[in-house]
Structures are given as C-alpha cells and as structure tokens.
Motif scaffolding. Structure first.
Motif, short mmCIF file in Angstrom:
data_model
loop_
_atom_site.label_atom_id
_atom_site.label_comp_id
_atom_site.label_asym_id
_atom_site.label_seq_id
_atom_site.Cartn_x
_atom_site.Cartn_y
_atom_site.Cartn_z
N ALA A 193 40.42 35.86 58.70
CA ALA A 193 39.30 34.92 58.61
C ALA A 193 38.02 35.56 58.11
CB ALA A 193 39.03 34.29 59.99
N ILE A 194 37.97 36.89 58.06
CA ILE A 194 36.75 37.58 57.62
C ILE A 194 36.93 38.08 56.19
CG2 ILE A 194 35.23 39.56 58.01
CD1 ILE A 194 35.91 39.36 60.98
N ASN A 195 36.05 37.63 55.32
CA ASN A 195 36.09 38.06 53.92
C ASN A 195 35.15 39.24 53.70
OD1 ASN A 195 37.77 35.88 53.40
ND2 ASN A 195 36.08 34.55 52.77
N TYR A 196 35.51 40.09 52.74
CA TYR A 196 34.60 41.16 52.33
C TYR A 196 34.51 41.17 50.82
CZ TYR A 196 38.36 44.39 50.89
OH TYR A 196 39.43 44.99 50.25
N ALA A 197 33.30 41.33 50.31
CA ALA A 197 33.06 41.31 48.87
C ALA A 197 33.04 42.72 48.30
CB ALA A 197 31.72 40.63 48.58
N THR A 198 33.37 42.83 47.01
CA THR A 198 33.23 44.09 46.29
C THR A 198 32.82 43.77 44.85
OG1 THR A 198 35.44 44.32 45.32
CG2 THR A 198 35.15 45.08 47.60
N SER A 199 32.59 44.83 44.08
CA SER A 199 32.22 44.67 42.67
C SER A 199 33.39 44.30 41.79
CB SER A 199 31.58 45.96 42.16
OG SER A 199 32.47 47.05 42.32
N GLY A 200 34.61 44.21 42.35
CA GLY A 200 35.73 43.77 41.54
C GLY A 200 37.05 44.37 41.97
N ASN A 201 38.14 43.75 41.51
CA ASN A 201 39.48 44.28 41.76
C ASN A 201 39.62 45.66 41.15
OD1 ASN A 201 40.95 42.25 43.23
ND2 ASN A 201 40.92 40.98 41.39
N GLY A 202 40.24 46.57 41.88
CA GLY A 202 40.49 47.90 41.36
C GLY A 202 39.30 48.82 41.40
N SER A 203 38.20 48.39 42.02
CA SER A 203 37.02 49.25 42.14
C SER A 203 37.21 50.22 43.30
CB SER A 203 35.77 48.41 42.37
OG SER A 203 35.87 47.71 43.61
N SER A 204 36.36 51.26 43.35
CA SER A 204 36.44 52.20 44.46
C SER A 204 36.16 51.51 45.79
CB SER A 204 35.45 53.36 44.25
OG SER A 204 34.12 52.89 44.21
N ASN A 205 35.30 50.50 45.76
CA ASN A 205 34.99 49.79 47.00
C ASN A 205 36.11 48.83 47.41
OD1 ASN A 205 32.44 50.93 47.71
ND2 ASN A 205 31.61 49.93 45.89
N HIS A 206 36.89 48.37 46.45
CA HIS A 206 38.11 47.63 46.79
C HIS A 206 39.07 48.56 47.52
CE1 HIS A 206 41.89 45.28 45.22
NE2 HIS A 206 41.72 45.15 46.52
N ILE A 207 39.22 49.77 47.02
CA ILE A 207 40.09 50.75 47.68
C ILE A 207 39.56 51.07 49.07
CG2 ILE A 207 40.83 53.16 47.61
CD1 ILE A 207 41.26 52.87 44.63
N LEU A 208 38.22 51.19 49.21
CA LEU A 208 37.65 51.42 50.53
C LEU A 208 38.03 50.30 51.49
CD1 LEU A 208 35.83 52.77 52.60
CD2 LEU A 208 33.86 51.66 51.51
N GLY A 209 37.90 49.06 51.05
CA GLY A 209 38.26 47.93 51.90
C GLY A 209 39.72 47.96 52.32
#
Length: 322
Positions: free
Chosen positions: A151-167
């Motif tokens: 139920a909790i969404n998290y945003a990032t700068s895009g698919n395959g970004s370093s922050n996507h990997i962090l999530g």
C-alpha cells in the motif's frame, strides 16, 4: 640582419602560434547536456559545474536538459554529436553504470562511445517521506509497510536508476512490500512527494538536501557507509541493521569518443581547478556531494569498474528498465 628584418622574422615565426592560440579550444559556446529534467541532483550539480567551468574556460557553458531512460536519452544524443569538445554530458551512475546493465541495447557503449574527461564527485542517496507520513523513523517506516503490504508507494527518478535499486534493496533486506513509482527524473518525482501524491522517495542527496533542511521532507536513512556531514542526525542503513544497503553514486563529465587531445586536457585541467575552489567545495558539501578530481585515464578506469559493480547489483536485485 637589420632590426626591421629581425622583427619581421620574429613576427613570422610567432604567427602560427598566435593563430593556434586564437583558434584553440574553446573559442565558442560549449553545450553541457544534463540527461535528466530540471530540479534533480544531476541538474543541480551540472549547473554549478557549468557556471564555474565557463568562468575558468572563458566561454559560456550552456546547460541543456534532455531527460529520459535514466539518463540514457541525453547520453546517447551526445555520443552521436561531433567530437569537437563543444558537446559534453554529465555522465553518472545511471547513464554510465546501470542503464548498460538493465537495457539490452541502450544505443551507446558506455566506454567506447565516450571520452571520459574526469570526475565531478561522489554522493549518496536517502530515503525520505512527506512530513505527514505517520512514521517518524526508519523502524516506523518498516512497521507501517508491514502493516499495509503493497500500500505504500515510493518514487524515484526512473526505472533502472540507482535509487530504484536502493528501493529494491530496502524491500529485499527489510522484508517489506513497497511499490515503485518511476518518474522521468528526480525533479518530477520530488514534486510528487512534496505534493504528497506519493508518500516516500529514494532520492540522491544533492536534490533532496534543500527540502530536508526546509522541513518539507523527512529523512529516514542514508545509503552511505558512514553518516554524511550534511545530515549528521540521519542514520545509515548499516546502523539500522541493514549493512548490505550501500548505494554510492557519482557524476562526471564526458564527451563523444575521439575528442581532440588538447580539448580533453584543457577541460580536465579546468575541472581540477573548479573542484578545488573553496566556495564551490563548500556548496557541494552542503548538499552531500563530495568533489573528487580524476584525470581522464583514472576516470575511464573508474567508469569501467563501475560498470562491473552495477551489473552485479542489478543481478542481485533483479531490477529491470520496465
């Protein structure tokens, strides 16, 4: 030889050198492509660097935002431009580390299609939430995610970004089910979280830091190996019992493959000069960005090692560009 003849000879000998100096690089405006939309870390760091480089080089450095595909769109565009030193890109962990690992054919080779001039610096990422989010710390975030799985969404700068990997690392290591919401850059993602459209975000410190300082975002944990000086009160994931969550990012400057040696050397010297300017160093560190000087050979080797590192991280998390 008369004085007149001697002056004529000296002028003749000096003319080619003078012509080279007048026509040498740079003698016109330089374009620096930021391969993300305005407002994110790449844009913040790129614009600060462009301003200082312009002053040192004596030519205007114009920033051009070309977002998309975690930096891939703008990077591919620069790889195809004339290698004359007048078209550059802010390279980074996304475009020159992760994209090649998650996209079968990104449209460029991260090593062979670029002249890697030098590093700008290193930085980490941070998990932030909107101030209205019920959790005050990371333990509370995990408890809330376990109470409401999916139920909790998290945003990032895009698919395959370093922050996507962090999530995805947070999901894997903390054993929670949170949902990734990709945007076309950190700027749009930040606006979504600031507007409370999405409650959480994995973001890079240079773009998140001003909002954390203003109280419009709450920082829960940083991806560094140790606490960062700009956010001394925010714990690392390792301190919170998740030592495998370490995400270190970088930005550099690159141009198309085959840039002239003199332009590459001149730009490398200019980078080294601005990255040791006390005022710029202080401004970078205030947003969690640590400047680092690397010559072209050292930086090219760094990019090669970075590609190997992120290929393994992608294998571990199963992150894709879709």
């Amino acid at each position: 030889m008369t004085k007149l003849a001697r002056r004529t000879l000296l002028a003749t000998l000096a003319a080619p050198a003078l012509a080279r100096a007048q026509g040498g690089w740079p003698n016109r405006t330089i374009r620096l492509v930021v391969p993300f939309p305005p407002g994110g870390s790449t844009d913040v760091v790129g614009r600060l660097a462009a301003e200082r480089l312009g002053a040192v080089l004596g030519q205007t450095v114009v920033v051009e935002n070309r977002g998309g595909a975690s930096g891939g769109v703008g990077s591919q565009a620069v790889a195809r431009m004339a290698p004359d030193g007048y078209s550059l890109v802010v390279s980074g962990v996304g475009s020159h580390g992760i994209v090649p690992a998650v996209v079968a054919n990104p449209g460029y080779d991260a090593l062979r299609d670029f002249t890697h001039v030098g590093m700008l610096g290193l930085f980490n990422s941070v998990l932030v939430v909107h101030p209205s989010f019920p959790a005050r710390d990371f333990a509370g975030f995990v408890a809330e995610a376990r109470r409401r799985p999916g139920a909790i969404n998290y945003a990032t700068s895009g698919n395959g970004s370093s922050n996507h990997i962090l999530g995805e690392l947070i999901k894997h290591e903390a054993g929670v089910e949170i949902v990734h919401v990709p945007y076309r850059g950190a700027g749009p993602a930040l606006q979504a979280v600031l507007g409370n459209e999405v409650p959480a975000m994995c973001d890079s410190l240079p773009s998140a830091a001003p909002h954390i300082a203003a109280g419009s975002l709450r920082a829960l944990a940083v991806s560094a190996r140790q606490r960062v000086a700009s956010l001394p009160e925010v714990p690392t994931f390792a301190e919170l019992g998740l030592p495998r969550i370490v995400v270190e990012n970088w930005f550099g400057i690159a141009g198309p493959a085959g840039m002239p040696a003199d332009a590459t050397a001149r730009l490398s010297r200019a980078l080294a000069e601005i990255l040791t300017q006390p005022e710029l160093v202080a401004r970078f560190r205030a947003i969690g960005f640590e400047p680092l000087v690397q010559d072209p050979a050292t930086h090219t080797a760094f990019v090669a090692d970075n590609l190997t590192f992120w290929a393994e991280a992608v294998r571990r998390t199963g992150v894709t560009a879709n």
